[in-house]
Enzyme design. Sequence first.
Site, mmCIF file in Angstrom:
data_model
loop_
_atom_site.group_PDB
_atom_site.id
_atom_site.type_symbol
_atom_site.label_atom_id
_atom_site.label_comp_id
_atom_site.label_asym_id
_atom_site.label_seq_id
_atom_site.Cartn_x
_atom_site.Cartn_y
_atom_site.Cartn_z
ATOM 1 C CB SER A 144 43.171 -7.346 2.635
ATOM 2 O OG SER A 144 43.634 -6.424 3.433
ATOM 3 C CE LYS B 297 47.263 -6.311 2.438
ATOM 4 N NZ LYS B 297 46.285 -5.534 2.748
#
Lengths: 145, 431
Positions: free
Chosen positions: A61, A98
């Site tokens: 990701s 993230k």
Amino acid sequence: MSNIQIIDGEFGKRLKLHLAPSIKAGFPSPADDYLHDSIDFNRDLIKNPESTFYGRVDGDSMADAGILDGDIAVIDRSIEPADGDIVVGYVNEEFTIKYLDLSHKADGYIELRPANTRYKPIKIDDGDDFEVWGVVVWTIRNWHK
Amino acid sequence: MYGIIDCDNCYVSCERVFRPDLNNRPVVVLSNNDGCVVALSNEAKQMGVREGTPYFEVLSQFGSRSLSVFSSNYELYGELTGRVMSIIRHEVPVCFRYSIDECFVSLDGMEHIDLKSWGENLHRKIRRCVGMPVSIGLAPNKTLAKMASHFAKKYKGYRHCCMIDSDAKRLQALKLYPIDKVWGIGRRYAAKLKLHGCNTAYDFAARPAGWVRHTFGNIVIQRTWQELNGEDCVPDEQLAKKKSICTSRSFNGMVADLETLRTHVSNYAVRCAEKLRAQQTVASVVSVFLTTNTFREDLPQYWNSCELRLMSPSNSTTIIVQAATEALRMMYRPGYLYKKAGVIVMGITADSPIQQNLFDVNAGRFDKMKRLDAVIDRINKVNGSETVVLGSQQYTRDGGRGKAGTFADAIRHNFRSPSPTTRWSDIISLK
């Protein structure tokens, strides 16, 4: 008769001393003014050992940020997270790595943005019980297996 | 000024660092071998769980879904509390850790700063950096600091830091504080004080000095009385090293024969000797206790303990194990099913110089054993604990599966969390 007491020497311990610049006659070398310790990753890359934790990246990701599956992330919990930092958060009972996006804070939400178009940002509302777990300061990848 | 810094629900808080989903939810941590509850969160307390409750009772009373259960993971607790102590050490001139989750600090020379907000900031820093909530008590002596930390823990309004810095605050605190919670007053003395009508710390502090001396004649109690009255007199040595070290466990099942008991007791004795060496101390007394399962009223019951004084104080594995197994042999009775045993070493003093006993003919062996222990400690540190063990430590009953298997089975820990700060294999996974 004289009393002689024999005392054993203790030579098991060694005291470490910095090497002093060698003593020479004549002009001193300018380089002797500085003594340098060796480069030490523990000392130089881990500023706050008490607040530093490690994590292993699982998935792609964050691939476009150059963070790949299997990389080791060095996480420092002492750093106040800022907009744009790569952070570790705890969402839906798992840790996630993230980008932290605080640009919508005035609108009542923040986002955890992936660096891969195949993933969607995670939106976190003001009321949600969310805390940034730590800020990622380094990632480490092994090239020579 | 002194401070005491105490980790809140220490073991539970450690588990929550890597399980933030358990914040505000009931959590219990079980003793070695998953015997009974040794630590619990405030939420579990509110449900009615109590420390010391056997795990099977928790299970039957509350079910497994309503609360999260962990086996104790001392590897994790030791590492995280070490970080807490390290942060504190950077902040104060003197820091003295006296148990896994508590330390005393001396704040001499820091009086010019606002210590109350310093304490609140220290709490925030430790919470942020390690994830551990702490309570901080500040006062002119150690006994009052301990009391202040209790108030900091109990009342949210203090924002994790309570400071007793005036006579008015001291007297108010004394009146609210039950006598049996005062640091330095054991259960026995608390009962005696209550008989004399001292129910709060205030009742005790208000008694005349002569009465205290006459009634107790015990220096620790007298010092406690002086400190409650605002003096600073408990010496650092009183907290110095733990006065005794205990290693005890419930067995996995019940044990009848001496050989298996000897194996268990040897292992506990080894652990005590290791702890002594780690804190550079020696013990002069080795005590062993043994008990049957008191919950099984249908079975014959037996309980005993036996103490042996060592010829010279020691921290040698060989000597402590010898004494412990000898004590076990002296009190062992056949025909009972035993559930628990423990080894306690006492009379602990600093490692050197050790007073050699004139009659200890083995004095010459001492140096050899010291070297042997150092080598064994090093091997076990580098290659994992219990790489090298004494013959008496090995569980042979199940046989045939080698050391590793029998050791792994010896202690039950079905709900142990990972150790993300001490093992690469356990570091957190980031999605």
